[in-house]
Design a protein around this motif. Structure first.
Motif, PDB file in Angstrom:
ATOM      1  N   SER A 165      13.447  -6.515 -13.141  1.00 28.93           N
ATOM      2  CA  SER A 165      14.535  -5.592 -13.458  1.00 28.93           C
ATOM      3  C   SER A 165      14.064  -4.582 -14.493  1.00 28.93           C
ATOM      4  CB  SER A 165      15.745  -6.355 -14.003  1.00 28.93           C
ATOM      5  OG  SER A 165      16.224  -7.271 -13.043  1.00 28.93           O
ATOM      6  N   TYR A 166      14.384  -3.325 -14.257  1.00 31.01           N
ATOM      7  CA  TYR A 166      14.030  -2.249 -15.176  1.00 31.01           C
ATOM      8  C   TYR A 166      15.311  -1.561 -15.629  1.00 31.01           C
ATOM      9  CZ  TYR A 166       9.229  -2.711 -13.467  1.00 31.01           C
ATOM     10  OH  TYR A 166       7.986  -3.192 -13.137  1.00 31.01           O
ATOM     11  N   GLY A 167      15.540  -1.532 -16.931  1.00 34.26           N
ATOM     12  CA  GLY A 167      16.662  -0.781 -17.464  1.00 34.26           C
ATOM     13  C   GLY A 167      16.257   0.678 -17.601  1.00 34.26           C
ATOM     14  N   VAL A 168      16.883   1.555 -16.814  1.00 36.86           N
ATOM     15  CA  VAL A 168      16.533   2.978 -16.830  1.00 36.86           C
ATOM     16  C   VAL A 168      17.629   3.747 -17.562  1.00 36.86           C
ATOM     17  CG1 VAL A 168      15.900   4.987 -15.456  1.00 36.86           C
ATOM     18  CG2 VAL A 168      15.398   2.683 -14.595  1.00 36.86           C
ATOM     19  N   LEU A 169      17.233   4.467 -18.607  1.00 37.34           N
ATOM     20  CA  LEU A 169      18.163   5.324 -19.343  1.00 37.34           C
ATOM     21  C   LEU A 169      17.998   6.755 -18.845  1.00 37.34           C
ATOM     22  CD1 LEU A 169      17.834   4.066 -23.038  1.00 37.34           C
ATOM     23  CD2 LEU A 169      19.857   3.929 -21.588  1.00 37.34           C
ATOM     24  N   PHE A 170      19.047   7.307 -18.263  1.00 39.11           N
ATOM     25  CA  PHE A 170      19.036   8.693 -17.797  1.00 39.11           C
ATOM     26  C   PHE A 170      19.646   9.562 -18.894  1.00 39.11           C
ATOM     27  CE2 PHE A 170      18.938   6.106 -14.041  1.00 39.11           C
ATOM     28  CZ  PHE A 170      18.176   6.809 -13.118  1.00 39.11           C
ATOM     29  N   MET A 171      18.838  10.439 -19.455  1.00 34.65           N
ATOM     30  CA  MET A 171      19.321  11.340 -20.501  1.00 34.65           C
ATOM     31  C   MET A 171      19.100  12.778 -20.043  1.00 34.65           C
ATOM     32  SD  MET A 171      17.998  11.815 -24.449  1.00 34.65           S
ATOM     33  CE  MET A 171      18.675  10.278 -25.046  1.00 34.65           C
ATOM     34  N   ALA A 172      20.096  13.621 -20.252  1.00 30.94           N
ATOM     35  CA  ALA A 172      19.973  15.024 -19.852  1.00 30.94           C
ATOM     36  C   ALA A 172      20.461  15.918 -20.981  1.00 30.94           C
ATOM     37  CB  ALA A 172      20.778  15.284 -18.586  1.00 30.94           C
ATOM     38  N   ARG A 173      19.871  17.101 -21.038  1.00 28.35           N
ATOM     39  CA  ARG A 173      20.315  18.063 -22.045  1.00 28.35           C
ATOM     40  C   ARG A 173      20.009  19.474 -21.566  1.00 28.35           C
ATOM     41  NH1 ARG A 173      15.860  16.191 -26.544  1.00 28.35           N
ATOM     42  NH2 ARG A 173      14.010  17.140 -25.603  1.00 28.35           N
ATOM     43  N   VAL A 174      20.727  20.422 -22.144  1.00 26.99           N
ATOM     44  CA  VAL A 174      20.541  21.835 -21.818  1.00 26.99           C
ATOM     45  C   VAL A 174      19.653  22.456 -22.887  1.00 26.99           C
ATOM     46  CG1 VAL A 174      21.685  24.057 -21.463  1.00 26.99           C
ATOM     47  CG2 VAL A 174      22.794  21.939 -20.700  1.00 26.99           C
ATOM     48  N   VAL A 175      18.615  23.169 -22.454  1.00 32.29           N
ATOM     49  CA  VAL A 175      17.715  23.838 -23.400  1.00 32.29           C
ATOM     50  C   VAL A 175      17.771  25.337 -23.147  1.00 32.29           C
ATOM     51  CG1 VAL A 175      16.177  21.856 -23.635  1.00 32.29           C
ATOM     52  CG2 VAL A 175      15.732  23.535 -21.848  1.00 32.29           C
ATOM     53  N   SER A 176      17.519  26.118 -24.191  1.00 33.51           N
ATOM     54  CA  SER A 176      17.561  27.577 -24.053  1.00 33.51           C
ATOM     55  C   SER A 176      16.341  28.070 -23.298  1.00 33.51           C
ATOM     56  CB  SER A 176      17.635  28.240 -25.429  1.00 33.51           C
ATOM     57  OG  SER A 176      16.499  27.901 -26.194  1.00 33.51           O
ATOM     58  N   ALA A 177      16.471  29.213 -22.660  1.00 32.52           N
ATOM     59  CA  ALA A 177      15.395  29.754 -21.825  1.00 32.52           C
ATOM     60  C   ALA A 177      14.242  30.308 -22.639  1.00 32.52           C
ATOM     61  CB  ALA A 177      15.955  30.843 -20.911  1.00 32.52           C
ATOM     62  N   SER A 178      14.444  30.554 -23.917  1.00 28.52           N
ATOM     63  CA  SER A 178      13.396  31.191 -24.722  1.00 28.52           C
ATOM     64  C   SER A 178      12.217  30.262 -24.858  1.00 28.52           C
ATOM     65  CB  SER A 178      13.921  31.575 -26.093  1.00 28.52           C
ATOM     66  OG  SER A 178      14.547  30.515 -26.737  1.00 28.52           O
TER      67      SER A 178
ATOM     68  N   GLY B 271       0.797  -1.223   0.000  1.00 27.58           N
ATOM     69  CA  GLY B 271       0.000   0.000   0.000  1.00 27.58           C
ATOM     70  C   GLY B 271       0.828   1.271   0.000  1.00 27.58           C
ATOM     71  N   GLN B 272       2.166   1.151  -0.009  1.00 25.80           N
ATOM     72  CA  GLN B 272       3.025   2.331   0.029  1.00 25.80           C
ATOM     73  C   GLN B 272       3.606   2.655  -1.344  1.00 25.80           C
ATOM     74  OE1 GLN B 272       6.008   1.511   3.066  1.00 25.80           O
ATOM     75  NE2 GLN B 272       4.845   2.683   4.578  1.00 25.80           N
ATOM     76  N   LEU B 273       3.962   3.931  -1.519  1.00 29.04           N
ATOM     77  CA  LEU B 273       4.656   4.417  -2.711  1.00 29.04           C
ATOM     78  C   LEU B 273       5.968   5.057  -2.283  1.00 29.04           C
ATOM     79  CD1 LEU B 273       1.808   6.335  -4.625  1.00 29.04           C
ATOM     80  CD2 LEU B 273       2.723   4.094  -5.210  1.00 29.04           C
ATOM     81  N   LYS B 274       6.963   4.975  -3.143  1.00 25.66           N
ATOM     82  CA  LYS B 274       8.227   5.672  -2.913  1.00 25.66           C
ATOM     83  C   LYS B 274       8.647   6.354  -4.204  1.00 25.66           C
ATOM     84  CE  LYS B 274      12.183   6.929  -1.116  1.00 25.66           C
ATOM     85  NZ  LYS B 274      12.263   7.988  -0.087  1.00 25.66           N
ATOM     86  N   ARG B 275       8.836   7.664  -4.124  1.00 28.13           N
ATOM     87  CA  ARG B 275       9.276   8.423  -5.292  1.00 28.13           C
ATOM     88  C   ARG B 275      10.786   8.617  -5.233  1.00 28.13           C
ATOM     89  NH1 ARG B 275       4.100  10.146  -4.302  1.00 28.13           N
ATOM     90  NH2 ARG B 275       2.767  10.247  -6.155  1.00 28.13           N
ATOM     91  N   ILE B 276      11.463   8.172  -6.282  1.00 28.86           N
ATOM     92  CA  ILE B 276      12.910   8.352  -6.388  1.00 28.86           C
ATOM     93  C   ILE B 276      13.142   9.629  -7.191  1.00 28.86           C
ATOM     94  CG2 ILE B 276      15.086   7.340  -7.135  1.00 28.86           C
ATOM     95  CD1 ILE B 276      13.689   4.605  -7.134  1.00 28.86           C
ATOM     96  N   GLY B 277      13.473  10.705  -6.501  1.00 26.99           N
ATOM     97  CA  GLY B 277      13.709  11.976  -7.177  1.00 26.99           C
ATOM     98  C   GLY B 277      15.087  12.004  -7.821  1.00 26.99           C
ATOM     99  N   VAL B 278      15.151  12.533  -9.032  1.00 23.80           N
ATOM    100  CA  VAL B 278      16.415  12.659  -9.767  1.00 23.80           C
ATOM    101  C   VAL B 278      16.571  14.116 -10.183  1.00 23.80           C
ATOM    102  CG1 VAL B 278      17.786  11.848 -11.724  1.00 23.80           C
ATOM    103  CG2 VAL B 278      16.084  10.328 -10.681  1.00 23.80           C
ATOM    104  N   SER B 279      17.740  14.682  -9.950  1.00 24.63           N
ATOM    105  CA  SER B 279      18.014  16.052 -10.398  1.00 24.63           C
ATOM    106  C   SER B 279      19.320  16.070 -11.182  1.00 24.63           C
ATOM    107  CB  SER B 279      18.082  17.018  -9.209  1.00 24.63           C
ATOM    108  OG  SER B 279      19.097  16.625  -8.306  1.00 24.63           O
ATOM    109  N   TRP B 280      19.472  17.090 -12.011  1.00 24.50           N
ATOM    110  CA  TRP B 280      20.682  17.171 -12.847  1.00 24.50           C
ATOM    111  C   TRP B 280      21.075  18.623 -13.059  1.00 24.50           C
ATOM    112  CZ3 TRP B 280      21.627  18.913 -18.036  1.00 24.50           C
ATOM    113  CH2 TRP B 280      22.897  18.551 -18.544  1.00 24.50           C
ATOM    114  N   VAL B 281      22.341  18.898 -12.802  1.00 24.03           N
ATOM    115  CA  VAL B 281      22.963  20.186 -13.125  1.00 24.03           C
ATOM    116  C   VAL B 281      24.144  19.881 -14.034  1.00 24.03           C
ATOM    117  CG1 VAL B 281      24.198  22.181 -12.211  1.00 24.03           C
ATOM    118  CG2 VAL B 281      22.259  21.241 -10.953  1.00 24.03           C
ATOM    119  N   PRO B 282      24.284  20.593 -15.151  1.00 19.51           N
ATOM    120  CA  PRO B 282      25.379  20.284 -16.077  1.00 19.51           C
ATOM    121  C   PRO B 282      26.742  20.401 -15.401  1.00 19.51           C
ATOM    122  CG  PRO B 282      23.837  21.861 -17.045  1.00 19.51           C
ATOM    123  CD  PRO B 282      23.465  21.723 -15.618  1.00 19.51           C
TER     124      PRO B 282
END
Length: 291
Positions: free
Chosen positions: A278-291, A242-253
């Motif tokens: 088993s879950y194969g997790v692909l972590f992808m990150a990128r920088v986007v412009s503020a506009s 009955g429980q949930l657990k959120r795994i938070g992920v953050s990224w700074v370049p």
């Protein structure tokens, strides 16, 4: 005389997500429609899966054979038994002026699938569409689930009825082949806030399941993720039913990031309950412009 508009207010938005349940069980949710007009409103309900044109529409090319741009499937997986996976009660009646009507939506999946869905219309006077609600839900044979990111699989089941992979390959409970999902984090250039995403691990509670041990999860490759600039809230944990657990992920370049080569790191998320998945997790990150 003068005309009166038949106004109503619905307690849910465009989506009603019934969540994850154990295959073979039943859950319900209530939708309330309030009549805010000054006249009595006769209503009826329609499910897209029970539409008279449904059989004709099914003669078209299956949506899993078309590109994602062409897909417009609103009726997803249905029960093998032939009985509707979603049902609603009452199906017709009247709502007096200033009164409200509760509609009970029932979700009863008979096999494992992540893609149960249907489309509900509430009609007034037999023809005027007052509200449209997309219904969705998921069912598992085992008491745990993982959600978040973008699943890297076909989002619609094939027409063939096949036995679940887990039951074929895991006599007595063992490992099942890895499932894959993509977690994309987009950092806004110049921002003081990191890019964020999350994965949710859940342990279901059901009278159909014996009260066995807790669900454990762990995510490997933490060192490689850290080198690429990814930070995890928690890489492992234990869940009671009955429980949930959120795994938070953050990224700074990282300072030495080559923008032409954004980081892509894979990690294995292992979830142990009455079986091990088993879950194969692909972590992808990128920088986007503020506009």
């Amino acid at each position: 005389g003068h005309g009166v508009m038949p106004n109503t207010v619905c307690s849910v938005g465009e989506l009603l997500d019934m969540g994850y349940v154990v295959a073979g069980s039943t859950v319900t949710s209530t939708v309330k429609i309030e009549n805010t007009s000054t006249l009595t409103l006769p209503f009826s309900v329609q499910l897209e899966s029970l539409s008279p044109t449904r059989e004709r529409d099914r003669q078209k090319i299956p949506s899993f054979l078309t590109s994602s741009v062409q897909r417009a499937e609103i009726v997803g997986t249905q029960n093998y038994s032939g009985f509707s996976v979603f049902s609603i009660s009452p199906t017709e009646g009247k709502i007096e002026a200033g009164k409200s009507q509760d509609f009970v939506v029932t979700f009863s999946p008979d096999h494992e699938s992540l893609y149960y869905s249907d489309h509900l219309k509430i009609l007034l006077f037999g023809k005027q569409t007052a509200h449209e609600i997309h219904l969705k839900g998921a069912a598992r044979d085992h008491p745990m689930f993982v959600e978040g990111g973008v699943p890297l699989d076909v989002p619609v089941e094939s027409l063939a009825v096949t036995s679940p992979v887990a039951s074929q390959n895991t006599p007595g409970g063992g490992k099942v082949p890895p499932l894959s999902l993509l977690l994309l984090l987009e950092y806004v250039e110049g921002s003081a806030e990191p890019a964020r995403a999350e994965i949710t691990v859940g342990a279901m509670q059901s009278p159909l399941l014996a009260a066995k041990k807790a669900v454990e999860f762990s995510l490997d490759n933490a060192a490689e993720l850290q080198r690429a600039g990814f930070a995890l809230d928690s890489a492992r944990g234990v869940l009671e039913r009955g429980q949930l657990k959120r795994i938070g992920v953050s990224w700074v370049p990282p300072a030495d990031l080559q923008t032409s080569d954004p980081p892509l790191v894979s990690a294995l998320l292992t979830v142990k309950g009455n079986i091990t998945e088993s879950y194969g997790v692909l972590f992808m990150a990128r920088v986007v412009s503020a506009s």
